[in-house]
Each structure stands twice: as structure tokens, then as C-alpha cells.
Design an enzyme around this catalytic site. Structure first.
Site, PDB file in Angstrom:
ATOM      1  N   THR A 272       0.828  -1.214   0.000  1.00  0.00           N
ATOM      2  CA  THR A 272       0.000   0.000   0.000  1.00  0.00           C
ATOM      3  C   THR A 272       0.852   1.249   0.000  1.00  0.00           C
ATOM      4  OG1 THR A 272      -1.864  -1.084   1.049  1.00  0.00           O
ATOM      5  CG2 THR A 272      -1.678   1.274   1.415  1.00  0.00           C
TER       6      THR A 272
ATOM      7  N   SER B   9       1.363  -7.533  -0.886  1.00  0.00           N
ATOM      8  CA  SER B   9       2.076  -8.554  -0.107  1.00  0.00           C
ATOM      9  C   SER B   9       1.208  -9.740   0.288  1.00  0.00           C
ATOM     10  CB  SER B   9       2.740  -7.937   1.130  1.00  0.00           C
ATOM     11  OG  SER B   9       1.822  -7.764   2.184  1.00  0.00           O
TER      12      SER B   9
ATOM     13  N   THR C 138       1.610  -4.360   4.294  1.00  0.00           N
ATOM     14  CA  THR C 138       1.424  -4.704   5.708  1.00  0.00           C
ATOM     15  C   THR C 138       0.893  -6.127   5.914  1.00  0.00           C
ATOM     16  OG1 THR C 138      -0.837  -3.831   5.726  1.00  0.00           O
ATOM     17  CG2 THR C 138       0.934  -2.296   6.339  1.00  0.00           C
ATOM     18  N   ASP C 139       0.286  -6.697   4.855  1.00  0.00           N
ATOM     19  CA  ASP C 139      -0.469  -7.936   5.092  1.00  0.00           C
ATOM     20  C   ASP C 139       0.399  -9.142   5.443  1.00  0.00           C
ATOM     21  OD1 ASP C 139      -2.893  -6.724   4.885  1.00  0.00           O
ATOM     22  OD2 ASP C 139      -3.210  -7.230   2.784  1.00  0.00           O
TER      23      ASP C 139
HETATM   24  C1  SIN Z   1      -0.171  -5.267   1.002  1.00  0.00           C
HETATM   25  O1  SIN Z   1       0.016  -5.941   2.014  1.00  0.00           O
HETATM   26  O2  SIN Z   1       0.635  -5.246   0.055  1.00  0.00           O
HETATM   27  C2  SIN Z   1      -1.416  -4.466   0.861  1.00  0.00           C
HETATM   28  C3  SIN Z   1      -1.935  -3.965   2.144  1.00  0.00           C
HETATM   29  C4  SIN Z   1      -1.014  -3.005   2.813  1.00  0.00           C
HETATM   30  O3  SIN Z   1       0.131  -2.783   2.465  1.00  0.00           O
HETATM   31  O4  SIN Z   1      -1.504  -2.401   3.818  1.00  0.00           O
END
Ligand code: SIN
Length: 323
Positions: free
Chosen positions: A14, A60, A93-94
């Protein structure tokens, strides 16, 4: 002269996401901007000797062993350079907690590696990525100046130890916590990092070549009401008829401090007798598994189920993993 250069490795997420409508920050696509563009959006970074490298460009949730291998190769190359103080990795973050745990297990801790991410896409009016990226670069500089290495996650001006960090909120800006472990650093109101590193766990130091190996198949199952073990039996049967990457291990996200439904237990006994390794993690946010005398299966106290899966893969490959 001491090493000054900070290398930023981009993997997507993100933090590199964009959307058409800044008013609807949740409507966007991750992994659209290059790491070079992320750096350009932070004017304060112009004062830092930086290099960027795009290792991957993914959401991710789609993380793979192959991307981890590419990231490991990039880290090995950059961290061995005499002019490099440390490395920042931009990430989604995932699956951040899995990558952070893995890098911590493999890195020798000689230099700082700081992962950072964002909960809002780059096009959101309240985008958190630029601040997080700046904090992450400053964290590398501050840690390097103190000759401290290791793997850290920086979000919202807080540094978490990579071994314990986990995503604890699906959309809040301060989405991460340490599962009960405390932060090891904070940026104060003057923009200066303050560290309390005495509790920071040491890196595993296993080395990057483990990523060159083919990972054995390890799956995660969950214990819950009515968990009669059907899914475990199905996995074992399927594994017996499909020769490619047979099931080698199961991590159970257990209830409470490591308890399992009796139906799940019976199925896991059958899986174990078919040669499948079983570990228990807890699906409770804090506290984890409490190992007890007479436990049938290893409990992994401080790890989420997805971190325990990565740990078990390394264990099955033959690495001496600290859990
Ligand atoms: C991801 O994990 O690539 C998408 C969600 C995020 O980064 O918060």
C-alpha cells in the site's frame, strides 16, 4: 570513514499504492509506484546518500518464497558493501510479520535492516507512507551510528522488534504491535529516535542461502468450535495422492494458550502418524502458547501461526531455528 549510504529495497504494498479518488482512501491498488517515486515524494530524503532497488512489485498478500529469495539475495549483496550503513525495505502490511520474522532469522545482525509500510495509499490526503519511509531511513542512520544491527519494523514513528511484530488492526494507522513485546524505539517530538534495545532479540544468523532451497509444504489449520479435524484428514489424504510437494508440516492456530478441540487432536494424531510434523501457535492476540509438561506437540509461544509456518519450513529444511 564509516558507512553512510542507505539502500532502499522496494517490494510494493500500500505504501506504493494509488487510487483514483483521494476521498476514498480504501479504494486503491497496491504496488503501483516505484521505490524511486516513493523516495522522490519525501523531500527530506534528498539530504541522505541513498540508493534504491526494485526487488518486487506486489501486493504482499501474494508474497511467495521466490520473492523472499530475491529479497534475500538483494539484502546479502547490499549489506556486504562497505559503504552501506543499512537497508530499508518497503513492504505491504499484510504479510509484513512473516517477512520480518524470516529476515530476522536469516540475518547475521551486522547492520540494521528496517522494514516499513503504510496503511494508506500514496494518493490519500493522509498518506502515512512518506513519514514512515523518512522515519525508517533515519532509524537505519541512528542504529548504524550506534553500531547496532538487526531487523526492525518502523510504523507510525515506533520501531518493533522483527521477531515479535504483527499486524493487530485491519485499518488503523498504528496497525502493528509486538504481541505483548514492547517497542524498541520511538521518534520523539524533535524527530529524534530514542532506543531501548536491551530487550531486542538477537538475529538468528542462519544465513541467506536457506532461501535458495525448495521449501517443504507446511499448512496452517485452526482449532475452533466443531473443529472435528476433517480439514486435517483431507490435507493428509490429498497429500498422499499428489506427489508434488507433499504435506510435511501443520501449524495449528489453537484456542487460548494452546488448547485444541478433541476432534482436531484426534486428526492431528493421525496426521503425525503419517509423518506430518505438528506445532501449535495460539490465535489469541497476546500471550501465545504456554508450553506445559506432557504436551504432545511443540508450542511456539511468541509466534503468530503465519510466523510459525515460516519457522517450521526452516526447521524442516534443517536449520537450527530459535522459536
Ligand atoms: C499489502 O500488504 O501489500 C497491501 C496492504 C497493505 O500494504 O496495507
Amino acid at each position: 570513514m564509516s558507512a553512510q549510504r542507505v539502500v532502499i529495497l522496494g517490494t510494493g504494498g500500500t505504501i506504493a499504492g494509488t487510487g483514483d479518488d483521494p476521498g476514498r482512501a480504501w479504494s486503491y491498488r497496491a504496488a503501483q509506484l516505484s521505490v524511486e517515486q516513493l523516495v522522490t515524494a519525501v523531500p527530506a530524503l534528498a539530504a541522505v546518500p541513498l540508493e534504491t532497488m526494485q526487488v518486487a512489485q506486489i501486493d504482499s498478500k501474494d508474497m511467495t518464497w521466490a520473492v523472499w529469495r530475491a529479497l534475500g539475495q538483494a539484502l546479502a549483496a547490499q549489506l556486504s558493501r562497505a559503504d552501506v550503513a543499512g537497508v530499508v525495505v518497503t513492504h505491504g502490511t499484510d504479510t509484513l510479520e512473516e517477512t520480518a520474522w524470516l529476515l530476522n532469522a536469516l540475518h547475521d545482525g551486522s547492520k540494521p535492516v528496517v522494514l516499513t509500510a503504510a496503511m494508506r495509499p500514496a494518493t490519500a490526503p493522509d498518506a502515512d507512507g512518506p513519514r514512515n519511509l523518512l522515519d525508517a531511513v533515519h532509524a537505519v542512520q541512528a542504529l548504524s551510528a550506534r553500531q547496532v544491527g538487526g531487523v526492525f519494523v518502523v510504523m507510525q514513528s515506533v520501531a518493533w522488534p522483527a521477531q515479535h511484530v504483527r499486524k493487530a488492526h485491519s485499518h488503523a494507522l498504528d496497525a502493528f504491535d509486538g504481541g505483548g513485546a514492547l517497542p524498541v524505539g520511538r521518534v520523539d517530538s524533535q524527530g529524534v529516535w530514542n532506543w531501548s534495545l536491551q530487550d531486542a532479540p538477537a538475529c538468528g544468523g542462519l544465513g541467506w542461502p536457506w532461501l535458495d532451497m525448495v521449501p517443504p509444504r507446511v499448512e496452517i489449520v485452526t482449532s475452533h468450535a466443531d473443529a472435528d479435524g476433517w480439514v486435517v484428514d483431507a490435507l493428509v489424504v490429498h497429500s498422499q495422492v499428489s506427489a508434488q510437494r507433499p504435506l510435511r508440516g501443520l501449524v495449528v492456530a489453537s484456542t487460548g494458550h494452546g488448547t485444541l478441540h478433541e476432534g482436531m487432536t484426534a486428526a492431528l494424531v493421525r496426521a503425525a502418524s503419517a509423518g506430518v510434523l505438528v506445532w501449535r501457535s495460539s490465535k489469541v492476540a497476546r500471550g501465545g502458547v504456554m508450553p506445559r509438561e506432557g504436551d504432545r506437540w511443540t508450542g511456539v509461544p511468541g509466534l503468530t501461526a503465519s510466523q510459525a509456518r515460516v519457522a517450521m519450513i526452516l526447521h524442516l529444511l534443517g536449520a537450527c531455528v530459535r522459536k
